[in-house]
Scaffold this motif. Structure first.
Motif, PDB file in Angstrom:
ATOM      1  N   LEU A   1       4.956 -56.035 -23.330  1.00 56.79           N
ATOM      2  CA  LEU A   1       6.284 -56.067 -22.731  1.00 56.79           C
ATOM      3  C   LEU A   1       6.876 -54.666 -22.679  1.00 56.79           C
ATOM      4  O   LEU A   1       6.597 -53.838 -23.541  1.00 56.79           O
ATOM      5  N   LEU A   2       7.707 -54.402 -21.705  1.00 55.89           N
ATOM      6  CA  LEU A   2       8.379 -53.107 -21.529  1.00 55.89           C
ATOM      7  C   LEU A   2       7.379 -51.957 -21.500  1.00 55.89           C
ATOM      8  O   LEU A   2       7.609 -50.900 -22.085  1.00 55.89           O
ATOM      9  N   ALA A   3       6.265 -52.142 -20.833  1.00 55.81           N
ATOM     10  CA  ALA A   3       5.200 -51.137 -20.796  1.00 55.81           C
ATOM     11  C   ALA A   3       5.609 -49.941 -19.945  1.00 55.81           C
ATOM     12  O   ALA A   3       6.132 -50.096 -18.845  1.00 55.81           O
ATOM     13  N   VAL A   4       5.385 -48.744 -20.493  1.00 55.05           N
ATOM     14  CA  VAL A   4       5.652 -47.503 -19.775  1.00 55.05           C
ATOM     15  C   VAL A   4       4.430 -46.594 -19.896  1.00 55.05           C
ATOM     16  O   VAL A   4       3.706 -46.647 -20.897  1.00 55.05           O
ATOM     17  N   PRO A   5       4.175 -45.750 -18.896  1.00 49.68           N
ATOM     18  CA  PRO A   5       3.035 -44.833 -18.976  1.00 49.68           C
ATOM     19  C   PRO A   5       3.195 -43.872 -20.150  1.00 49.68           C
ATOM     20  O   PRO A   5       4.282 -43.383 -20.423  1.00 49.68           O
ATOM     21  N   ALA A   6       2.091 -43.605 -20.847  1.00 50.75           N
ATOM     22  CA  ALA A   6       2.102 -42.678 -21.985  1.00 50.75           C
ATOM     23  C   ALA A   6       0.734 -42.022 -22.061  1.00 50.75           C
ATOM     24  O   ALA A   6      -0.197 -42.576 -22.635  1.00 50.75           O
ATOM     25  N   ASN A   7       0.604 -40.843 -21.467  1.00 46.72           N
ATOM     26  CA  ASN A   7      -0.690 -40.174 -21.420  1.00 46.72           C
ATOM     27  C   ASN A   7      -0.808 -38.998 -22.373  1.00 46.72           C
ATOM     28  O   ASN A   7      -1.800 -38.288 -22.351  1.00 46.72           O
ATOM     29  N   SER A   8       0.203 -38.796 -23.225  1.00 46.26           N
ATOM     30  CA  SER A   8       0.120 -37.712 -24.201  1.00 46.26           C
ATOM     31  C   SER A   8       0.776 -38.162 -25.502  1.00 46.26           C
ATOM     32  O   SER A   8       1.518 -39.146 -25.538  1.00 46.26           O
ATOM     33  N   GLU A   9       0.496 -37.441 -26.553  1.00 47.18           N
ATOM     34  CA  GLU A   9       1.087 -37.749 -27.859  1.00 47.18           C
ATOM     35  C   GLU A   9       2.605 -37.616 -27.804  1.00 47.18           C
ATOM     36  O   GLU A   9       3.329 -38.367 -28.461  1.00 47.18           O
ATOM     37  N   LYS A  10       3.106 -36.660 -27.022  1.00 41.02           N
ATOM     38  CA  LYS A  10       4.551 -36.456 -26.890  1.00 41.02           C
ATOM     39  C   LYS A  10       5.214 -37.675 -26.254  1.00 41.02           C
ATOM     40  O   LYS A  10       6.272 -38.120 -26.698  1.00 41.02           O
ATOM     41  N   GLU A  11       4.595 -38.241 -25.229  1.00 40.47           N
ATOM     42  CA  GLU A  11       5.160 -39.421 -24.569  1.00 40.47           C
ATOM     43  C   GLU A  11       5.153 -40.625 -25.504  1.00 40.47           C
ATOM     44  O   GLU A  11       6.078 -41.442 -25.473  1.00 40.47           O
ATOM     45  N   ILE A  12       4.137 -40.748 -26.338  1.00 36.36           N
ATOM     46  CA  ILE A  12       4.078 -41.839 -27.316  1.00 36.36           C
ATOM     47  C   ILE A  12       5.188 -41.662 -28.352  1.00 36.36           C
ATOM     48  O   ILE A  12       5.906 -42.612 -28.674  1.00 36.36           O
ATOM     49  N   ALA A  13       5.358 -40.440 -28.855  1.00 37.31           N
ATOM     50  CA  ALA A  13       6.417 -40.163 -29.829  1.00 37.31           C
ATOM     51  C   ALA A  13       7.794 -40.408 -29.207  1.00 37.31           C
ATOM     52  O   ALA A  13       8.691 -40.947 -29.867  1.00 37.31           O
ATOM     53  N   ASP A  14       7.969 -40.049 -27.932  1.00 35.96           N
ATOM     54  CA  ASP A  14       9.241 -40.279 -27.248  1.00 35.96           C
ATOM     55  C   ASP A  14       9.560 -41.767 -27.147  1.00 35.96           C
ATOM     56  O   ASP A  14      10.712 -42.171 -27.284  1.00 35.96           O
ATOM     57  N   PHE A  15       8.534 -42.598 -26.910  1.00 36.51           N
ATOM     58  CA  PHE A  15       8.739 -44.041 -26.833  1.00 36.51           C
ATOM     59  C   PHE A  15       9.261 -44.566 -28.170  1.00 36.51           C
ATOM     60  O   PHE A  15      10.219 -45.331 -28.209  1.00 36.51           O
ATOM     61  N   TYR A  16       8.642 -44.155 -29.263  1.00 33.74           N
ATOM     62  CA  TYR A  16       9.087 -44.589 -30.591  1.00 33.74           C
ATOM     63  C   TYR A  16      10.530 -44.160 -30.834  1.00 33.74           C
ATOM     64  O   TYR A  16      11.355 -44.944 -31.294  1.00 33.74           O
ATOM     65  N   ARG A  17      10.846 -42.910 -30.534  1.00 34.21           N
ATOM     66  CA  ARG A  17      12.191 -42.388 -30.782  1.00 34.21           C
ATOM     67  C   ARG A  17      13.228 -43.076 -29.897  1.00 34.21           C
ATOM     68  O   ARG A  17      14.365 -43.277 -30.310  1.00 34.21           O
ATOM     69  N   ARG A  18      12.842 -43.429 -28.678  1.00 37.33           N
ATOM     70  CA  ARG A  18      13.753 -44.103 -27.757  1.00 37.33           C
ATOM     71  C   ARG A  18      14.261 -45.418 -28.345  1.00 37.33           C
ATOM     72  O   ARG A  18      15.378 -45.842 -28.060  1.00 37.33           O
ATOM     73  N   TYR A  19      13.429 -46.063 -29.151  1.00 37.11           N
ATOM     74  CA  TYR A  19      13.817 -47.343 -29.772  1.00 37.11           C
ATOM     75  C   TYR A  19      14.254 -47.177 -31.219  1.00 37.11           C
ATOM     76  O   TYR A  19      14.437 -48.155 -31.933  1.00 37.11           O
ATOM     77  N   GLY A  20      14.435 -45.933 -31.673  1.00 36.09           N
ATOM     78  CA  GLY A  20      14.968 -45.686 -33.011  1.00 36.09           C
ATOM     79  C   GLY A  20      13.949 -45.757 -34.129  1.00 36.09           C
ATOM     80  O   GLY A  20      14.333 -45.885 -35.290  1.00 36.09           O
ATOM     81  N   PHE A  21      12.652 -45.671 -33.799  1.00 30.30           N
ATOM     82  CA  PHE A  21      11.603 -45.715 -34.813  1.00 30.30           C
ATOM     83  C   PHE A  21      11.018 -44.320 -35.008  1.00 30.30           C
ATOM     84  O   PHE A  21      11.016 -43.500 -34.110  1.00 30.30           O
ATOM     85  N   GLU A  22      10.491 -44.078 -36.189  1.00 33.26           N
ATOM     86  CA  GLU A  22       9.801 -42.820 -36.477  1.00 33.26           C
ATOM     87  C   GLU A  22       8.379 -42.922 -35.943  1.00 33.26           C
ATOM     88  O   GLU A  22       7.669 -43.886 -36.239  1.00 33.26           O
ATOM     89  N   PRO A  23       7.930 -41.959 -35.118  1.00 30.56           N
ATOM     90  CA  PRO A  23       6.563 -42.028 -34.568  1.00 30.56           C
ATOM     91  C   PRO A  23       5.498 -41.886 -35.655  1.00 30.56           C
ATOM     92  O   PRO A  23       5.730 -41.248 -36.686  1.00 30.56           O
ATOM     93  N   PRO A  24       4.337 -42.511 -35.445  1.00 26.10           N
ATOM     94  CA  PRO A  24       3.245 -42.373 -36.416  1.00 26.10           C
ATOM     95  C   PRO A  24       2.706 -40.950 -36.421  1.00 26.10           C
ATOM     96  O   PRO A  24       2.800 -40.236 -35.428  1.00 26.10           O
ATOM     97  N   LYS A  25       2.111 -40.565 -37.521  1.00 26.65           N
ATOM     98  CA  LYS A  25       1.579 -39.200 -37.631  1.00 26.65           C
ATOM     99  C   LYS A  25       0.105 -39.171 -37.411  1.00 26.65           C
ATOM    100  O   LYS A  25      -0.635 -40.012 -37.504  1.00 26.65           O
TER     101      LYS A  25
END
Length: 69
Positions: free
Chosen positions: A45-69
């Motif tokens: 659900l709510l799928a968005v393109p994410a082709n880099s680590e930065k885009e993945i981290a941005d997705f986590y931050r957009r929803y208020g979560f800390e991105p995985p390391k």
């Protein structure tokens, strides 16, 4: 003077949280999408393109979560 805008986190779908975030990658093209995986159906659900680590981290931050390391 410039004012800094406050960013308000988006709300994940009801009943879903950080543990439900999933990434799917195409075998053919290598394109990736990230979103919330519904536990009962496995649908993303709510799928968005994410082709880099930065885009993945941005997705986590957009929803208020800390991105995985």
């Amino acid at each position: 003077m410039f004012l800094k805008r406050k960013t308000v986190p988006l709300t994940p779908p009801p009943g879903l949280g950080k543990k439900d975030i999933g990434i799917e990658k195409s075998i053919c093209t290598g394109e990736a999408v990230i979103g919330f995986r519904e536990p009962h159906t496995g649908k993303l659900l709510l799928a968005v393109p994410a082709n880099s680590e930065k885009e993945i981290a941005d997705f986590y931050r957009r929803y208020g979560f800390e991105p995985p390391k």
